[in-house]
Each structure stands twice: as C-alpha cells, then as structure tokens.
Scaffold this motif. Sequence first.
Motif, PDB file in Angstrom:
ATOM      1  N   HIS A 133       0.836  -1.204   0.000  1.00 34.02           N
ATOM      2  CA  HIS A 133       0.000   0.000   0.000  1.00 34.02           C
ATOM      3  C   HIS A 133       0.876   1.261   0.000  1.00 34.02           C
ATOM      4  O   HIS A 133       0.701   2.158  -0.830  1.00 34.02           O
ATOM      5  CB  HIS A 133      -0.892  -0.057   1.240  1.00 34.02           C
ATOM      6  N   ILE A 134       1.826   1.310   0.918  1.00 32.37           N
ATOM      7  CA  ILE A 134       2.663   2.510   1.057  1.00 32.37           C
ATOM      8  C   ILE A 134       3.638   2.639  -0.111  1.00 32.37           C
ATOM      9  O   ILE A 134       3.844   3.741  -0.641  1.00 32.37           O
ATOM     10  CB  ILE A 134       3.435   2.477   2.400  1.00 32.37           C
ATOM     11  N   ILE A 135       4.218   1.518  -0.518  1.00 33.36           N
ATOM     12  CA  ILE A 135       5.176   1.594  -1.631  1.00 33.36           C
ATOM     13  C   ILE A 135       4.447   2.031  -2.914  1.00 33.36           C
ATOM     14  O   ILE A 135       4.959   2.843  -3.687  1.00 33.36           O
ATOM     15  CB  ILE A 135       5.936   0.262  -1.797  1.00 33.36           C
ATOM     16  N   GLY A 136       3.231   1.527  -3.106  1.00 31.09           N
ATOM     17  CA  GLY A 136       2.422   1.950  -4.257  1.00 31.09           C
ATOM     18  C   GLY A 136       2.188   3.446  -4.222  1.00 31.09           C
ATOM     19  O   GLY A 136       2.365   4.148  -5.230  1.00 31.09           O
ATOM     20  N   ALA A 137       1.817   3.960  -3.042  1.00 31.96           N
ATOM     21  CA  ALA A 137       1.521   5.395  -2.908  1.00 31.96           C
ATOM     22  C   ALA A 137       2.777   6.232  -3.127  1.00 31.96           C
ATOM     23  O   ALA A 137       2.756   7.223  -3.876  1.00 31.96           O
ATOM     24  CB  ALA A 137       0.939   5.671  -1.523  1.00 31.96           C
ATOM     25  N   ALA A 138       3.886   5.830  -2.483  1.00 30.76           N
ATOM     26  CA  ALA A 138       5.105   6.645  -2.529  1.00 30.76           C
ATOM     27  C   ALA A 138       5.726   6.639  -3.934  1.00 30.76           C
ATOM     28  O   ALA A 138       6.116   7.697  -4.450  1.00 30.76           O
ATOM     29  CB  ALA A 138       6.108   6.135  -1.497  1.00 30.76           C
ATOM     30  N   THR A 139       5.815   5.473  -4.563  1.00 36.99           N
ATOM     31  CA  THR A 139       6.412   5.426  -5.900  1.00 36.99           C
ATOM     32  C   THR A 139       5.472   6.054  -6.936  1.00 36.99           C
ATOM     33  O   THR A 139       5.931   6.657  -7.909  1.00 36.99           O
ATOM     34  CB  THR A 139       6.766   3.976  -6.315  1.00 36.99           C
ATOM     35  N   GLY A 140       4.179   5.903  -6.695  1.00 33.59           N
ATOM     36  CA  GLY A 140       3.197   6.547  -7.579  1.00 33.59           C
ATOM     37  C   GLY A 140       3.390   8.051  -7.545  1.00 33.59           C
ATOM     38  O   GLY A 140       3.372   8.723  -8.591  1.00 33.59           O
ATOM     39  N   PHE A 141       3.604   8.585  -6.340  1.00 37.07           N
ATOM     40  CA  PHE A 141       3.844  10.021  -6.210  1.00 37.07           C
ATOM     41  C   PHE A 141       5.122  10.412  -6.947  1.00 37.07           C
ATOM     42  O   PHE A 141       5.157  11.408  -7.681  1.00 37.07           O
ATOM     43  CB  PHE A 141       3.938  10.412  -4.726  1.00 37.07           C
ATOM     44  N   GLY A 142       6.176   9.610  -6.762  1.00 39.24           N
ATOM     45  CA  GLY A 142       7.449   9.876  -7.447  1.00 39.24           C
ATOM     46  C   GLY A 142       7.258   9.916  -8.959  1.00 39.24           C
ATOM     47  O   GLY A 142       7.805  10.788  -9.647  1.00 39.24           O
ATOM     48  N   ALA A 143       6.462   8.989  -9.469  1.00 36.87           N
ATOM     49  CA  ALA A 143       6.242   8.899 -10.921  1.00 36.87           C
ATOM     50  C   ALA A 143       5.497  10.126 -11.440  1.00 36.87           C
ATOM     51  O   ALA A 143       5.900  10.716 -12.456  1.00 36.87           O
ATOM     52  CB  ALA A 143       5.468   7.627 -11.243  1.00 36.87           C
ATOM     53  N   VAL A 144       4.431  10.530 -10.748  1.00 35.61           N
ATOM     54  CA  VAL A 144       3.664  11.672 -11.273  1.00 35.61           C
ATOM     55  C   VAL A 144       4.391  13.007 -11.037  1.00 35.61           C
ATOM     56  O   VAL A 144       4.191  13.957 -11.795  1.00 35.61           O
ATOM     57  CB  VAL A 144       2.208  11.722 -10.735  1.00 35.61           C
ATOM     58  N   LEU A 145       5.250  13.040 -10.007  1.00 37.91           N
ATOM     59  CA  LEU A 145       6.072  14.243  -9.806  1.00 37.91           C
ATOM     60  C   LEU A 145       7.052  14.382 -10.981  1.00 37.91           C
ATOM     61  O   LEU A 145       7.245  15.480 -11.528  1.00 37.91           O
ATOM     62  CB  LEU A 145       6.816  14.160  -8.464  1.00 37.91           C
ATOM     63  N   THR A 146       7.651  13.269 -11.372  1.00 38.49           N
ATOM     64  CA  THR A 146       8.563  13.285 -12.526  1.00 38.49           C
ATOM     65  C   THR A 146       7.792  13.679 -13.794  1.00 38.49           C
ATOM     66  O   THR A 146       8.288  14.466 -14.614  1.00 38.49           O
ATOM     67  CB  THR A 146       9.217  11.894 -12.700  1.00 38.49           C
ATOM     68  N   ALA A 147       6.577  13.140 -13.924  1.00 39.45           N
ATOM     69  CA  ALA A 147       5.750  13.473 -15.093  1.00 39.45           C
ATOM     70  C   ALA A 147       5.461  14.969 -15.132  1.00 39.45           C
ATOM     71  O   ALA A 147       5.523  15.606 -16.197  1.00 39.45           O
ATOM     72  CB  ALA A 147       4.446  12.685 -15.050  1.00 39.45           C
ATOM     73  N   GLY A 149       7.288  17.287 -13.762  1.00 40.16           N
ATOM     74  CA  GLY A 149       8.567  17.932 -14.082  1.00 40.16           C
ATOM     75  C   GLY A 149       8.797  17.944 -15.580  1.00 40.16           C
ATOM     76  O   GLY A 149       9.218  18.957 -16.160  1.00 40.16           O
ATOM     77  N   LEU A 150       8.508  16.829 -16.215  1.00 35.60           N
ATOM     78  CA  LEU A 150       8.662  16.744 -17.676  1.00 35.60           C
ATOM     79  C   LEU A 150       7.653  17.667 -18.373  1.00 35.60           C
ATOM     80  O   LEU A 150       7.962  18.267 -19.404  1.00 35.60           O
ATOM     81  CB  LEU A 150       8.470  15.294 -18.130  1.00 35.60           C
ATOM     82  N   GLY A 151       6.471  17.778 -17.780  1.00 37.42           N
ATOM     83  CA  GLY A 151       5.462  18.697 -18.314  1.00 37.42           C
ATOM     84  C   GLY A 151       5.981  20.124 -18.297  1.00 37.42           C
ATOM     85  O   GLY A 151       5.815  20.880 -19.263  1.00 37.42           O
ATOM     86  N   LEU A 152       6.647  20.476 -17.193  1.00 38.05           N
ATOM     87  CA  LEU A 152       7.214  21.826 -17.069  1.00 38.05           C
ATOM     88  C   LEU A 152       8.306  22.037 -18.128  1.00 38.05           C
ATOM     89  O   LEU A 152       8.361  23.090 -18.778  1.00 38.05           O
ATOM     90  CB  LEU A 152       7.774  22.028 -15.656  1.00 38.05           C
ATOM     91  N   ALA A 242       0.652  18.791 -20.702  1.00 31.27           N
ATOM     92  CA  ALA A 242       1.739  19.244 -19.822  1.00 31.27           C
ATOM     93  C   ALA A 242       1.164  20.097 -18.692  1.00 31.27           C
ATOM     94  O   ALA A 242       1.518  19.927 -17.518  1.00 31.27           O
ATOM     95  CB  ALA A 242       2.752  20.040 -20.626  1.00 31.27           C
ATOM     96  N   VAL A 243       0.244  20.995 -19.052  1.00 38.03           N
ATOM     97  CA  VAL A 243      -0.412  21.834 -18.034  1.00 38.03           C
ATOM     98  C   VAL A 243      -1.236  20.942 -17.097  1.00 38.03           C
ATOM     99  O   VAL A 243      -1.207  21.089 -15.874  1.00 38.03           O
ATOM    100  CB  VAL A 243      -1.301  22.915 -18.709  1.00 38.03           C
ATOM    101  N   TYR A 244      -1.929  19.971 -17.697  1.00 35.86           N
ATOM    102  CA  TYR A 244      -2.766  19.047 -16.908  1.00 35.86           C
ATOM    103  C   TYR A 244      -1.910  18.303 -15.876  1.00 35.86           C
ATOM    104  O   TYR A 244      -2.285  18.181 -14.705  1.00 35.86           O
ATOM    105  CB  TYR A 244      -3.445  18.053 -17.856  1.00 35.86           C
ATOM    106  N   ALA A 245      -0.719  17.816 -16.310  1.00 31.64           N
ATOM    107  CA  ALA A 245       0.145  17.048 -15.398  1.00 31.64           C
ATOM    108  C   ALA A 245       0.589  17.908 -14.219  1.00 31.64           C
ATOM    109  O   ALA A 245       0.691  17.423 -13.086  1.00 31.64           O
ATOM    110  CB  ALA A 245       1.355  16.517 -16.152  1.00 31.64           C
ATOM    111  N   LEU A 246       0.822  19.195 -14.480  1.00 33.18           N
ATOM    112  CA  LEU A 246       1.251  20.098 -13.400  1.00 33.18           C
ATOM    113  C   LEU A 246       0.112  20.360 -12.410  1.00 33.18           C
ATOM    114  O   LEU A 246       0.304  20.338 -11.198  1.00 33.18           O
ATOM    115  CB  LEU A 246       1.749  21.419 -13.993  1.00 33.18           C
ATOM    116  N   VAL A 247      -1.094  20.585 -12.952  1.00 35.94           N
ATOM    117  CA  VAL A 247      -2.247  20.858 -12.086  1.00 35.94           C
ATOM    118  C   VAL A 247      -2.607  19.593 -11.281  1.00 35.94           C
ATOM    119  O   VAL A 247      -2.903  19.657 -10.082  1.00 35.94           O
ATOM    120  CB  VAL A 247      -3.460  21.351 -12.924  1.00 35.94           C
ATOM    121  N   ALA A 248      -2.528  18.442 -11.952  1.00 36.17           N
ATOM    122  CA  ALA A 248      -2.888  17.183 -11.292  1.00 36.17           C
ATOM    123  C   ALA A 248      -1.962  16.889 -10.116  1.00 36.17           C
ATOM    124  O   ALA A 248      -2.371  16.261  -9.133  1.00 36.17           O
ATOM    125  CB  ALA A 248      -2.841  16.037 -12.295  1.00 36.17           C
ATOM    126  N   LEU A 249      -0.717  17.352 -10.222  1.00 39.38           N
ATOM    127  CA  LEU A 249       0.239  17.115  -9.130  1.00 39.38           C
ATOM    128  C   LEU A 249      -0.248  17.754  -7.824  1.00 39.38           C
ATOM    129  O   LEU A 249      -0.046  17.195  -6.738  1.00 39.38           O
ATOM    130  CB  LEU A 249       1.623  17.670  -9.504  1.00 39.38           C
TER     131      LEU A 249
END
Lengths: 274, 367
Positions: A133-147, A149-152, A242-249
């Motif tokens: 549960h926690i690893i899914g949440a934490a790595t999921g956050f890492g993935a969308v944060l990177t996404a 960043g790429l959007g930016l 790209a804008v969507y990925a930033l807002v979704a974060l």
Amino acid sequence: MKNEMMLFWVVVGLYGLSASSYIFGLISKHEKLFSVGLYSAIAGFIPHVLVIAVRWMATGVSPFITISESITFGIFCAVLIFLSFEFSNKKVRPLGVLVMPVAFVLMGWAGALYKDAASQLVPALQSGWIWAHIIGAATGFGAVLTAAGLGLLYLLKEKYSGGVYERLPDLQTIDNLSYRFVAGGFILYGLMIVTGAFWADQVKGSYWNWDPVEVWSLISWLTYGIYLHLRITFGWRGKRLAVYALVALIAMIISYWGIPFTVETFHSGFRIEH
Amino acid sequence: MKIRPVLKAEYPKSPVSAFLRKAYQFLASVKLALALLIIILICCVIGVTIIRGEKAWALIFSTLWFNAILVLLVVNVAFCFFSRIWGRKVTLISLGMILFHLSFVAMLVGIIYNSQFYFRGLIRLTEGETLPSGEPGSYDYADYGRFFDFSKLKGETTLIKMHKGYKTGGADKRVAYEVAVGEGYSKKQGIIYITHKLDHNGFSYFRDKEGYSLLILLYNKQGKEIYGAYIPLQSLKQKGDRYLYTTGTKEGPGSFPFPQDPLNPLFSLQAAYHPAFLKEGAGDAVFQVWQLDRAVGDRIKPMAEGRAPIGKKVKTGDYYLSVKEVRYWVGMNVRYEPGKLIVLVSLWVGLGGMILTFIGRMRRSGV
C-alpha cells in the motif's frame, strides 16, 4: 534523536541547495548549476537513506507511520526515481527544477512535524498489506512528480529556445516520457487503492467505506485516469497535457499528505477506545 | 488506442429501433464516459471539502443518483469499449485494456449480486453470554439484502472471553475475543483480533469495539437480592486521554429505567465505573438515581446517589445497589458478502490489465 534530527536537517539543507541550483541554473541559463543541483541531490539522498534506516533499525517499526515519516518516505521514493531517471537519460538534466523544490519544501514540512518514532506498531497496522500500500503510494507520487517535471520542461522548451532548451529532447519525446510516467503512476496508485481495499477488508470487513482518504485517493486516480482518456481516446498531446500534469500534481499532494491528516479518518490513527 | 467509429448497422426505420439506436449511441459515447468521470470527480471533491463526513455520506455517496452515475459509468464503459474493440486483433495492449474494462463490469456484477444477498450486523455480547445467531433481535444493528435468509445464521454466538493485552507471534494485538459460533458438530471456536477474523459457514466475524459490563444487583430495604443484570458501559473520551466508563450513549452519559424486563422499572439509573489500576475487575461503582419520568438531557439533581467498591452494597433511596462483578462486553461485526470475492478478484484483474497495457505500450514505442 538529536543526531537523527541533525542528519534530517542536513538532507533538507542539501535538497534546498539542489533546488536553488536548478532554479538559478534555469534562470541564468548556466548549465553547470544543474550539475551542482544533481550532485547536491545525491549528497542529500545519502543522509536521507540513513535517516530512514536509523529510525527503522532503532524501533523495528515500519518507517512510514507518522505523517513526517510518510512524507520522508514519499520524498525518498520521488528522489530515487528522479536520480535514476537523470542517470538513465542525461538529456533531461533540468528536470530537477520542479522535483527538487517540491522535495525541499515537503522535507522541510516533514522536519517541522518530526516526532519520536512509535515504539510499536498499533494492531491495525500490523498487516502485510501496508508495505504494498505505502510503496504503491510513494512510488506513484514519485512517478507523477517526474511526469509533472517533464510537463514543465515541455512548456519551457516550447516557449524558449537555444542554450539549455536546445539540449533537451524534442517536444514529442518529452511528451511521451511524461505520458509514460503518468501511466506508471496511475498503475502504482491503482496498486495502492487495491491493496488498501484488501487491508480495509482485513480490518473492517469492508473494502471501501468512502472515508476521506479513500475518496481523495480516488480523486487522484480519476484525475490521472482522465489524463489517460484525454490522451488515448481524445488524442490530446503536448501543451494541454503538460499543463494538466502540473495541475494534477497539486491534487496528488493534497490527497497524499494534505487532507487525510487534518480530518478524523480510518488513516489518522487507529484509536483503541477501551 | 485510436477512436474507432461505433459500428453503424442498418436498422429498420421504426420508432422502437430508432430509440434503440439512439440509446446505443448514447451508451457507447466516449464523451459520456469522460463526462461521467468528471462528474464523479467533482462529487468526490465536494464530498471531501465542502460537505464532509456523515453529511457527505448522506447527501452524496449513499444516494441513489450518485450510485446510478457509477452504474451508468460501468454500463457506458462496457458499451463504449467493447463496441470498439470487438473483432480487432488481440495484442498485449488490447488484452490489458479488455481485462481492465472487464474488471469494472465484473465489479458491478459482484456489487449487485452482493446487494441482494448480503448481511451486515453488529452483535454485542458480555463474556459468557450466548445469543441465537439467527434471531434479528440478537443484533444491535442488522442490515441485509432482499434475498438474505436468516436461516443461514445457524446456531448460537458465544463470547467465551475477552483477552486484554493479547499477543501472538511477538506482536501486541491489545485486545482479542475468544468466541464460538454455529451449532452441534459444525460449531467453531476461535480468536478474533483487529487483523484476524473468524470465518464460519460463509459468515465472517470481525472485532469492532469493547467495553466494561457491570453485573448490577438490586436489593430491597431488607437487603434481599431482587434483581440482577449485566449492563454495558460506554467508554467516553475525556480531556487528557482519560476515559469515563458510564451508562448512556456514545454521545454522552445517560440513565435508563431499572430494573429492566421482566420487572417493572422503579427508577432511572446511571451507573459509572472507576477501574482500579492495579487489579483487574476491581475499583469503584458510582450510582445516581432519578425519578422514572426524568427526560433525556434533564440536568436535575439525582434523588439519591452513592459510591461503593465492587462487591459492596450502597444505599440509594429505598433500595440498595451493588456491582457484583465486572466483565467485558464486545461488539462484533458479522458479515455475509457473497459478491465480495468477485469484486476483490476484479480489482487484481483490473490492475493486471493496466500493467499488461503499460508493458505493451513500452514495447511498442521503445521510449
């Protein structure tokens, strides 16, 4: 505790240095500052690992129980994903311009909330599901944060040219990479929801209770589900996503650490009223 | 996956077929899917920001319209996705997407099936007490589907003992219930704690809450025992993480008519317990007695009150009261959810579908 705390603030300091190097590197178009940012992120990541390890070894309790530990672990996963990506794809060096400031601010917040580790795990948390549960949440956050960043980077490359921006991958590649991280985050967040459902079923006998944390995780998952739908079914590409990925974060950060710990929910401490 | 136009079959031009075609086009619309996702998202955001907690449950999450939207989304997903993928070559990507979308449909089937046959109840027992499992009156709360048959709940439910400070495998579970359920040879005995349930005959028993239960005895003027009953107490949180153990409701302390059936009540009684820290089951009991006509919330002075150690009598007006012993009561959630397995398996199928699609796309583009 005192040494642990010192180590913690060293992490915050180095992440702060990394964040400011990335930001000033981008503003001044001085690429050497990106290297300073990257190496200070690595230098901060080493004590970051130690902070988690020391705390875990001292108590034997999983190192993600309190809000401070949860943020620390989430940022650990995010920085790990970021560093791995930086070393596997050297063209996206300025990615830290979003990742590291977020890591710095959230780690500072975690430091302000830092408490002694629990001496034992409360019974409701003594479940094997907690890890997935926690690893899914934490790595999921890492993935969308990177996404995000790429959007930016996509938005910056589209607007500016020359120097730093010239050496970034082409817009389509950045767009594809961002999409892949969103898809990965969507799966990892799905893993978090599925294992959370099994965990709730084990403890309460019901897999879904519409409690605020569950609803917020559904909000984040749906947010990225809509992203994928817009891309795959409606053919959205580039700037809009790209804008969507930033807002979704923002929704992701609120759902992960903001709201759940401000309201009385299944997650905010399993009180044994006795 | 690119959008493929919905197959347009030749329909005879009757009003019924025109309606069916419109209904099909409506249900198979990707725009509808996106609109529904956005509506659900907005409802969820409102349900955790503007309206929260029980109000959100009452006004959004438990309502017919919200659940109808969820059902419509699943129906739409089925029409929308399968009408487009039908007849296409099965690849890793499409297989993953089929599994992902199929899992939603299977989940809906599981939820609907469950809603017709489920049973959810809360049974409260004092240590040593046995209640008939198939009797609706044995449950503080019971909710069940249209086709649930109480005869499925066979035999009795007994709380043998509540174990405080229960440890297993080196882990402190704090509280565990030792219970027996069923009848005759199929009777099953086991331990329940927060991450461990007891399964019997398709029913699952979960730990919910527990408290003290006082055996209160009533004596006449001559000191002769005339009535006794176990009375469960609420655990009410006070300032500084302390608890008040008293009769009443979870909202606050309260009195109740005493004695209870089969005798006629004589007065309204509030009993509280102050446990001793060093000895289990020891401590003091406090009694307050009012006229029977005392309304709920009335802050009038009691007509009699007294405090006595456990096992000792205290005079309260024309009668004597005592607490003979202190036991524990426990509340257990009893659940029968025949559709749950379908839902839980579907969750993994859906996740597996997402992973297959992701791998397929990675392999295809190589980025």
